[in-house]
Design a protein around this motif. Structure first.
Motif, mmCIF file in Angstrom:
data_model
loop_
_atom_site.group_PDB
_atom_site.id
_atom_site.type_symbol
_atom_site.label_atom_id
_atom_site.label_comp_id
_atom_site.label_asym_id
_atom_site.label_seq_id
_atom_site.Cartn_x
_atom_site.Cartn_y
_atom_site.Cartn_z
ATOM 1 N N GLU A 670 13.134 12.923 -11.423
ATOM 2 C CA GLU A 670 11.721 12.635 -11.162
ATOM 3 C C GLU A 670 11.144 13.624 -10.146
ATOM 4 O O GLU A 670 9.991 14.060 -10.277
ATOM 5 C CB GLU A 670 11.565 11.197 -10.661
ATOM 6 N N GLN A 671 11.942 13.978 -9.130
ATOM 7 C CA GLN A 671 11.484 14.981 -8.167
ATOM 8 C C GLN A 671 11.264 16.324 -8.855
ATOM 9 O O GLN A 671 10.279 17.022 -8.583
ATOM 10 C CB GLN A 671 12.505 15.133 -7.040
ATOM 11 N N ALA A 672 12.184 16.683 -9.744
ATOM 12 C CA ALA A 672 12.055 17.951 -10.462
ATOM 13 C C ALA A 672 10.804 17.963 -11.334
ATOM 14 O O ALA A 672 10.054 18.949 -11.359
ATOM 15 C CB ALA A 672 13.302 18.189 -11.312
ATOM 16 N N VAL A 673 10.549 16.868 -12.048
ATOM 17 C CA VAL A 673 9.374 16.784 -12.926
ATOM 18 C C VAL A 673 8.087 16.864 -12.110
ATOM 19 O O VAL A 673 7.132 17.560 -12.485
ATOM 20 C CB VAL A 673 9.413 15.478 -13.753
ATOM 21 N N ALA A 674 8.049 16.172 -10.972
ATOM 22 C CA ALA A 674 6.841 16.157 -10.141
ATOM 23 C C ALA A 674 6.480 17.560 -9.658
ATOM 24 O O ALA A 674 5.301 17.943 -9.640
ATOM 25 C CB ALA A 674 7.045 15.223 -8.953
ATOM 26 N N ILE A 675 7.483 18.341 -9.282
ATOM 27 C CA ILE A 675 7.218 19.714 -8.828
ATOM 28 C C ILE A 675 6.846 20.597 -10.012
ATOM 29 O O ILE A 675 5.924 21.416 -9.937
ATOM 30 C CB ILE A 675 8.457 20.287 -8.104
ATOM 31 N N HIS A 676 7.555 20.411 -11.121
ATOM 32 C CA HIS A 676 7.381 21.278 -12.288
ATOM 33 C C HIS A 676 5.972 21.175 -12.860
ATOM 34 O O HIS A 676 5.435 22.152 -13.403
ATOM 35 C CB HIS A 676 8.426 20.909 -13.349
ATOM 36 N N ARG A 677 5.361 20.004 -12.746
ATOM 37 C CA ARG A 677 4.003 19.814 -13.277
ATOM 38 C C ARG A 677 2.995 20.743 -12.614
ATOM 39 O O ARG A 677 1.963 21.080 -13.205
ATOM 40 C CB ARG A 677 3.562 18.360 -13.069
ATOM 41 N N ASN A 678 3.283 21.132 -11.373
ATOM 42 C CA ASN A 678 2.367 22.015 -10.645
ATOM 43 C C ASN A 678 2.624 23.490 -10.925
ATOM 44 O O ASN A 678 1.914 24.349 -10.401
ATOM 45 C CB ASN A 678 2.492 21.763 -9.137
ATOM 46 N N ILE A 679 3.655 23.776 -11.739
ATOM 47 C CA ILE A 679 4.034 25.169 -11.980
ATOM 48 C C ILE A 679 3.721 25.600 -13.402
ATOM 49 O O ILE A 679 3.089 26.633 -13.632
ATOM 50 C CB ILE A 679 5.543 25.368 -11.704
ATOM 51 N N LEU A 680 4.167 24.791 -14.376
ATOM 52 C CA LEU A 680 4.022 25.157 -15.783
ATOM 53 C C LEU A 680 3.383 24.010 -16.563
ATOM 54 O O LEU A 680 3.525 22.837 -16.195
ATOM 55 C CB LEU A 680 5.396 25.497 -16.383
ATOM 56 N N PRO A 681 2.683 24.332 -17.644
ATOM 57 C CA PRO A 681 2.034 23.288 -18.450
ATOM 58 C C PRO A 681 3.066 22.419 -19.166
ATOM 59 O O PRO A 681 4.209 22.844 -19.377
ATOM 60 C CB PRO A 681 1.196 24.096 -19.450
ATOM 61 N N PRO A 682 2.698 21.199 -19.549
ATOM 62 C CA PRO A 682 3.655 20.272 -20.176
ATOM 63 C C PRO A 682 4.198 20.772 -21.507
ATOM 64 O O PRO A 682 5.279 20.346 -21.926
ATOM 65 C CB PRO A 682 2.837 18.983 -20.351
ATOM 66 N N GLU A 683 3.461 21.673 -22.187
ATOM 67 C CA GLU A 683 3.946 22.161 -23.480
ATOM 68 C C GLU A 683 4.970 23.289 -23.343
ATOM 69 O O GLU A 683 5.540 23.742 -24.343
ATOM 70 C CB GLU A 683 2.773 22.640 -24.342
ATOM 71 N N HIS A 684 5.206 23.744 -22.102
ATOM 72 C CA HIS A 684 6.196 24.807 -21.908
ATOM 73 C C HIS A 684 7.588 24.287 -22.252
ATOM 74 O O HIS A 684 7.912 23.113 -22.047
ATOM 75 C CB HIS A 684 6.158 25.305 -20.461
ATOM 76 N N ILE A 688 9.302 20.562 -21.420
ATOM 77 C CA ILE A 688 9.724 19.608 -22.458
ATOM 78 C C ILE A 688 11.174 19.192 -22.241
ATOM 79 O O ILE A 688 11.519 18.003 -22.305
ATOM 80 C CB ILE A 688 9.532 20.234 -23.855
ATOM 81 N N GLN A 689 12.048 20.179 -21.941
ATOM 82 C CA GLN A 689 13.467 19.881 -21.739
ATOM 83 C C GLN A 689 13.674 18.977 -20.527
ATOM 84 O O GLN A 689 14.456 18.018 -20.571
ATOM 85 C CB GLN A 689 14.251 21.181 -21.559
ATOM 86 N N LEU A 690 12.966 19.270 -19.447
ATOM 87 C CA LEU A 690 13.106 18.480 -18.227
ATOM 88 C C LEU A 690 12.663 17.042 -18.459
ATOM 89 O O LEU A 690 13.326 16.082 -18.026
ATOM 90 C CB LEU A 690 12.288 19.128 -17.102
ATOM 91 N N LEU A 691 11.550 16.869 -19.165
ATOM 92 C CA LEU A 691 11.051 15.525 -19.440
ATOM 93 C C LEU A 691 12.008 14.759 -20.348
ATOM 94 O O LEU A 691 12.222 13.551 -20.178
ATOM 95 C CB LEU A 691 9.659 15.609 -20.072
ATOM 96 N N GLN A 692 12.605 15.449 -21.306
ATOM 97 C CA GLN A 692 13.589 14.804 -22.185
ATOM 98 C C GLN A 692 14.800 14.325 -21.386
ATOM 99 O O GLN A 692 15.311 13.216 -21.614
ATOM 100 C CB GLN A 692 14.033 15.781 -23.278
ATOM 101 N N ASP A 693 15.264 15.153 -20.445
ATOM 102 C CA ASP A 693 16.415 14.762 -19.624
ATOM 103 C C ASP A 693 16.083 13.543 -18.767
ATOM 104 O O ASP A 693 16.916 12.638 -18.600
ATOM 105 C CB ASP A 693 16.847 15.929 -18.734
ATOM 106 N N LEU A 694 14.872 13.505 -18.217
ATOM 107 C CA LEU A 694 14.464 12.356 -17.411
ATOM 108 C C LEU A 694 14.372 11.102 -18.275
ATOM 109 O O LEU A 694 14.846 10.025 -17.883
ATOM 110 C CB LEU A 694 13.114 12.638 -16.737
ATOM 111 N N THR A 695 13.773 11.233 -19.451
ATOM 112 C CA THR A 695 13.639 10.082 -20.349
ATOM 113 C C THR A 695 15.011 9.539 -20.738
ATOM 114 O O THR A 695 15.237 8.315 -20.755
ATOM 115 C CB THR A 695 12.854 10.488 -21.611
#
Length: 709
Positions: A670-684, A688-695
């Motif tokens: 969740e920490q990784a996803v929160a930071i990543h949202r400010n760097i790259l768009p969700p379609e990158h 996508i891979q990070l969100l899949q791992d969190l899910t």
């Protein structure tokens, strides 16, 4: 380092008590003051004892007047805060030799001159404090251990960079505002201490370079602020006080050339932690990173060590026994400073900060004192000389006045380096040629901090100013072209990156030929572009060419060799050559450990690479070790939401997921996803891979919780 001092002020820590049961001298005593503290007087033994027991964090020097009984003195000496007892007696009142044998008795006097006694107490307290203050040192090991066995003793990088920092301070040109800036800092530091402020005023009015040692040896703010800065490695304060460090160096050099030493062995009493003592047993060389005071008398050093010191289970009594030679070449200066000291009756041999000693032997004596035998080293006595000289030469002569900032940046002290260069830019006139170099160096610092847009802006400013005055084929342009290329590569502008790198390469080849280290850097950078283009074979070829050139012209422990091995490892990872990648990563790690500070940001990047490689082979144990090492380093340099933390949070989260600790895995992902949202768009792709791992981790956690219910 274990600091056995408390956070009390100097006056609160050091106190003088006068126990006079005759009460004849109390009025005189109340009028006496010294820089250690106000004197506290007692005519009642019980009240005096109670005061001592309620001030357990103080260091108390106790004056006792005859006719206090021997039993009472013995009882008071057993109280922990009492560090020394001074006994005042008449000629016939008591046998002086009997009194001098009592515990913690430092002096027996028949004189009624309180002023002389107070001066003696001040001088003795300074010596006792010196023995118990934390000693700042770095250990150098000539034999590197396995890169997987990372311990606190592997600090060769700190050893090297502490020497470079001190060297940059000593070679920096004097400026007109050095004294005024230091005075302003000291006024702020001691604003609540009238006695210290009075000394600051005196210092401002009377200081001159030929009195540097006198000021340092006084019991005043100069000694305290310098030693505290060295102990805590407060590089901002060391920079502010550079003028007196430089003046002490000059005086020691002059005194060494003029004065003669009565013998070739000196001694230093010191309390150090048992862990630090173990490090001495593992190392080969030690650099003392503060001024190092010694005495010619072994018995006196032992007396300082064992008299009035607080026993602590984590501390060891150490006597440094040091052999010296005046014929050494290249050693930091040392000298008998008795004639320059504020206490000329005290025989003191002072070594310059940064002095290097070889560790010869460690022996435990019958009195539980550990004797560490050292030999003073010259430049030819340690194998860091070549690397040190080469890294010193990396700083252009025209940048000598900003060398301190460059060394800070190379040591990954990025916040301090940025502050240094911004302060210099604010002070320089608009037409000063040094502005161009500050732009360039500030660009390097900001790039290392991950602030790529601003970094490129400063590189382009530096290039524009250089183009105003330099010919197009001047090698001084090439370095800035290279840095601009790095900035363009960060923006994924491969066309401009390769143009800048090729421009630099052509200039360097024309100026220096094919086998120059700067040519190697250009080849290395072109290899980076090849990686971005997925041309991994081409990248590997470029990195190998760069390594071959660097191996011809750089010392074997130079950081650029580590960078090339790391890059070759990266290429092998992409080519699925895991064994080759690990070999080059391990080589890079060994070099970085020996040439960079242990918290350098490039070490974090390498630990991440090793972690990923081990994770890809299923070796999660080694992977986690390296990811956590990377995390510890990054945490020192970046805020918790910095972009560089994403990969580490992600990687450690996956390891916890694989081990079945889904709760911890979800927290990290969740920490990784929160930071990543400010760097790259969700379609990158990476988003996508990070969100899949969190899910997936959340689903596993939900399933586990339901099964437990």
């Amino acid at each position: 380092m274990l600091d056995i001092n408390t956070n009390l002020s100097e006056n609160e820590r050091h106190q003088i008590l006068w126990l006079d049961t005759t009460d004849k001298n109390s009025d005189t005593c109340k009028r006496q003051r010294c820089s250690l503290s106000s004197i506290v007087t007692y005519s009642s033994i019980e009240e005096c004892e109670e005061y001592i027991r309620h001030n357990e964090h103080c260091r108390i020097a106790l004056i006792v007047n005859d006719p206090v009984k021997t039993e009472t003195i013995t009882k008071l000496s057993e109280l922990e805060p009492v560090t020394a007892i001074y006994f005042r007696t008449s000629e016939n009142a008591r046998d002086k030799s009997e009194a001098s044998q009592l515990k913690k008795i430092w002096h027996v006097t028949t004189s009624l001159d309180i002023d002389n006694l107070i001066e003696r107490i001040k001088n003795d307290e300074k010596k006792r404090t010196r023995a118990s203050e934390s000693l700042v040192f770095n250990i150098f090991q000539t034999d590197s251990s396995s890169p997987h066995e990372m311990t606190s003793t592997e600090i060769n990088g700190e050893f090297l960079h502490s020497q470079l920092l001190l060297d940059s301070l000593l070679t920096m040109k004097a400026s007109n505002n050095e004294l005024s800036l230091a005075i302003a800092h000291c006024r702020t530091e001691y604003q609540n201490s009238p006695s210290d402020l009075s000394k600051v005023n005196e210092f401002q009015s009377n200081y001159s370079s030929e009195h540097a040692l006198n000021w340092y040896t006084q019991d005043s703010f100069v000694y305290r602020i310098l030693n505290r800065a060295f102990r805590s490695q407060n590089i901002d304060v060391l920079y502010l006080m550079r003028f007196i460090i430089r003046d002490i160096y000059k005086q020691l050099t002059e005194q060494q050339n003029e004065a003669t030493m009565p013998n070739d062995k000196v001694y230093r009493a010191q309390l150090i932690s048992k862990e630090e003592l173990e490090n001495f047993a593992k190392g080969n060389l030690v650099a003392m990173n503060s001024f190092f005071s010694t005495t010619l008398t072994r018995a006196y050093a032992l007396f300082l060590l064992t008299s009035g010191q607080v026993e602590h289970q984590d501390l060891a009594y150490v006597l440094f026994e040091i052999n010296i030679s005046r014929r050494l070449t290249g050693a930091k200066p040392f000298a008998d400073i008795t004639t320059k000291s504020a206490f000329p009756v005290e025989s003191e041999i002072l070594f310059m900060a940064g002095s290097i000693f070889r560790i010869v032997d460690i022996q435990l004596e019958n009195n539980d004192v550990c004797v560490v035998k050292l030999v003073l080293c010259g430049d030819d006595d340690h194998n860091l000389k070549t690397l040190f000289e080469h890294m010193r030469e990396d700083i252009p002569p025209e940048c000598t006045s900003i060398a301190y900032g460059i060394v800070l940046a190379n040591a990954s002290k990025l916040e301090q380096a940025e502050r240094f260069f911004r302060n210099i830019l604010n002070e320089l006139p608009i037409d000063d040629p040094l502005i161009t170099h500050c732009y360039h160096q500030l660009g390097n610092v900001l790039d290392d901090k991950g602030e790529f847009e601003e970094s490129l802006d400063y590189f382009e400013k530096a290039l524009a100013k250089k183009l105003e005055t330099l010919n197009e084929d001047d090698p001084r342009l090439a370095n800035t072209y290279t840095c601009c290329g790095v900035g363009y590569l960060r923006k994924n502008d491969l066309k401009r990156a390769i143009f800048s790198y090729q421009k630099a390469l052509d200039i360097y080849k024309n100026a220096y030929g094919q086998d120059h280290e700067d040519v190697a850097m250009c080849l290395f950078n072109i290899g980076d572009v090849n990686i971005f283009e997925n041309k991994f074979e081409d990248a590997l070829d470029m990195f190998q060419q760069a390594l071959n050139i660097w191996m011809k012209c750089l010392p074997e422990s130079h950081p650029d060799l580590a960078r090339s091995h790391m890059a070759i490892g990266n290429a092998h990872v992409q080519l699925l050559n895991g064994g080759q990648a690990l070999m080059h990563y391990d080589t890079a790690l060994k070099i970085m450990i020996s040439s960079l500070p242990s918290d350098h940001h490039e070490l974090a990047a390498l630990h991440d690479k090793l972690g990923n490689l081990y994770y890809s082979t299923g070796d999660n144990e080694h992977a986690q070790e390296h990811f956590e090492q990377a995390f510890l380093i990054k945490r020192k340099h970046y805020p918790s939401d910095h972009s560089s933390m994403v990969d580490t949070y992600h990687a450690i989260g996956l390891i916890y997921r694989d081990s079945g600790d889904y709760q911890r895995a979800v927290e990290l992902l969740e920490q990784a996803v929160a930071i990543h949202r400010n760097i790259l768009p969700p379609e990158h792709e990476s988003s996508i891979q990070l969100l899949q791992d969190l899910t997936g981790a959340k689903a596993a956690l939900t399933l586990m919780m339901s099964e437990m219910a």
